[in-house]
Design an enzyme around this catalytic site. Sequence first.
Site, PDB file in Angstrom:
ATOM      1  N   ASP A 180       0.874  -1.154   0.000  1.00 25.62           N
ATOM      2  CA  ASP A 180       0.000   0.000   0.000  1.00 25.62           C
ATOM      3  C   ASP A 180       0.919   1.214   0.000  1.00 25.62           C
ATOM      4  O   ASP A 180       2.099   1.106   0.331  1.00 25.62           O
ATOM      5  CB  ASP A 180      -0.947  -0.015   1.211  1.00 25.62           C
ATOM      6  CG  ASP A 180      -2.176   0.852   0.939  1.00 25.62           C
ATOM      7  OD1 ASP A 180      -3.206   0.635   1.583  1.00 25.62           O
ATOM      8  OD2 ASP A 180      -2.092   1.729   0.049  1.00 25.62           O
ATOM      9  N   TRP A 181       0.392   2.340  -0.316  1.00 27.28           N
ATOM     10  CA  TRP A 181       1.214   3.536  -0.574  1.00 27.28           C
ATOM     11  C   TRP A 181       1.806   4.067   0.731  1.00 27.28           C
ATOM     12  O   TRP A 181       1.140   4.705   1.508  1.00 27.28           O
ATOM     13  CB  TRP A 181       0.383   4.585  -1.303  1.00 27.28           C
ATOM     14  CG  TRP A 181       0.502   4.494  -2.803  1.00 27.28           C
ATOM     15  CD1 TRP A 181       0.896   5.495  -3.656  1.00 27.28           C
ATOM     16  CD2 TRP A 181       0.254   3.352  -3.626  1.00 27.28           C
ATOM     17  NE1 TRP A 181       0.884   5.066  -4.959  1.00 27.28           N
ATOM     18  CE2 TRP A 181       0.520   3.744  -4.979  1.00 27.28           C
ATOM     19  CE3 TRP A 181      -0.156   2.050  -3.402  1.00 27.28           C
ATOM     20  CZ2 TRP A 181       0.382   2.875  -6.061  1.00 27.28           C
ATOM     21  CZ3 TRP A 181      -0.288   1.175  -4.477  1.00 27.28           C
ATOM     22  CH2 TRP A 181      -0.026   1.595  -5.778  1.00 27.28           C
TER      23      TRP A 181
END
Length: 739
Positions: free
Chosen positions: A261-262
């Site tokens: 995920d970012w």
Amino acid sequence: MKKILFGLTMLMSLNVSAQNPVYLDETKPVEERIEDALKRMTLREKINVIHAQSKFSSAGVPRLGIPELWTDDGPHGIRAEVLWDQWNQAGWTNDSIVAFPALTCLAATWNPEMALLYGESIGEEARYRNKSVLLGPGVNINRSPLNGRSFEYMGEDPYLSSKMVVPYVQGVQSKGVATCVKHFALNNSETNRNNENVVLDDRALYEIYLPAFKAAVIEGKTWSIMGSYNLYQNQHACHNKRLLVDILKGEWGFDGVVISDWGGVHNTMEAITNGMDLEFGTWTNGLTEGASNAYDNYYLAVPYLKLIQSGKVTTAELDEKVRRVLRLIYRTAMNKNRPYGNICSEAHYAAAQKIGEEGIVLLQNKNKILPIDLNKAKKILVVGENAIKMMTVGGGSSSLKAQHEILPLDGLKMRIGDRAKVVYARGYVGDPTGSYNNVTTGQDLNDSRTPAELIAEATMEAADADYVIFIGGLNKSNHQDAEGADRLQYDLPYNQSDVINALSKVNKNIIVVNISGNAVAMPWRNEVSAIVQDWYLGSQAGLSLASVLMGDVNPSGKLPYTIYEKLEDCSAHSVGEFVNERRKQVYDVHYKEGIFVGYRYTDMQKKVQPAFPFGYGLSYTTFTYGKPVADAKTMTADGKLIVTVTVKNTGTREGQEVVQLYIADKKSSLPRPVKELKGFQKVRLAAGESKEVSFTIEKEALSFFDDMKHAWVAEPGKFEAIIAASATDIKGVVPFELK
Ligand code: GLC
């Protein structure tokens, strides 16, 4: 002469090999091409392909002509183009797309064919927008109705989520676009998603939270998976040995790419050894805003390179990561057989509308007030901000720049035309804003009137209305079904209940349309005639809703989660822990309810009944069930049992019914729920038509996860096959024995 011929032949062969080195030779097997590409890549090139080069892309190998990888959100449609290193939209004018219904709506269709249609449609939009990885779908389990992102997921039951995610994945990937099933794993709340350490037993992990991911990997064959922000066993999920190495790649044999995920990566060594393949993020250390374009500082960038150059680590793990990323590139950007895709086609709008129509759930319909009869209506009053508020913008990373969004009031006006007067009253003011990452709705919903003035106007207009349609619910604003911000209350916000109660005092024909991605309190449900659970339906929202309210379509949606009377009836709040106030440090959250999530818990509460149960939904027709029968009284572990039931449409119009199969294990060595969903079939029946519906039960349907043996076990003994129309509407029980 001979020499010249020989020379020409040699040249020809050289030319041929020079033109088509193995890694570019389409006739060679992909795995061979990957090995050939790997051999040709420099160390720096290998490092480059395993982390982001921009907000949504990672590098290819320019020197070898291996294309870069472009990803994009999200589960409901293709996000607007952003600038290289920004979250804000780039302001392109060619990237408006179709906004499809939220995945809770897809789950509510209980129709895998809709999931395939959805996947194929959104896959074509991603393909046309030249995205190789679609960052979705999400399949985290709805453990609490306060979780901000439930609207992006498929409800509380692992079997329903599993059956609905597989066709979606297959549909998207059939277009040459990878799905990135998210957020793996245990991301069941939002407010503290980066520092919440989930503590739960293996039974809950394996029976509730992993099955949909496992189905997406083993049956759906998803080409990528997204690691989640939270921690599990005090290790970030993006580099969690148990989740990524032992389970995902070990037990399930996942051959794709784990994408973070970012900003989900926090540690280079753990990312190297614990199965993280492709790091995306938000600048330097992945979480905090740092120097822009700091992609070389990512954990799997120069810091990793330095560890290799200093001899601290070998390139063994690097090569394995690069193999997986190359495999993803070969499956997508280097797959020359991909179709071209399209955006905003009639077919996609039709798909969005149909999925919406099939997912809307009719919860209550006293005196059969619905469908609306225009012969009886001179004046129809529509009340509520959600009748006029665009919902495709906002809510977090699934926010979209839709080519159009037909709102509920518009849809109703278009459908009703001049057959009746449609009057609108605001009723309440919720969130008049409408922008996300510089995508703006262009709406001006500001209204300075007081709640009392708004209610006075609505009740005045309601007094002589033949129908009053209240359209409210949540709205993807902060804490109202949004990423990064869980809900702070179970009640409807913005004093909507006051409005509904005031309306019900002046008109009995109240239809409440609740637009949300989570259950909400409905204390007024006995004061109104009809209740419709509507979803964030995207571009065709108003058309789908009008079709159902006007009876053009017979509603067939069923709830993918329990609507509790009150929050304390939900096990995550009465037995387990759910933390939605902001915390800075890492903390433990205990899923003490274990496997008893949703109806698995309410089934055990004798005194507590849900307002509306899992699997529930009414129709404009009626169905009766015959007595279910089994083809045997016993079955063996490697055998099967077939249970058949006849369903009849006893009403006056065609409709669809979802026949549900639950299994009850009457005696088990470990605690088990009263019953668990292990089958469902949606059948379409004309008025008066009967159909036989059969379920084949095999040992998987009888098994539970024994965390001492670390294995799924089906224990011999007495079971029941329960045929039902919802978790509380049991139509028949067939006892049988597992020998
Ligand atoms: C967000 C979300 C994830 C999304 C990604 C890119 O933080 O958690 O679902 O795909 O970052 O926007």
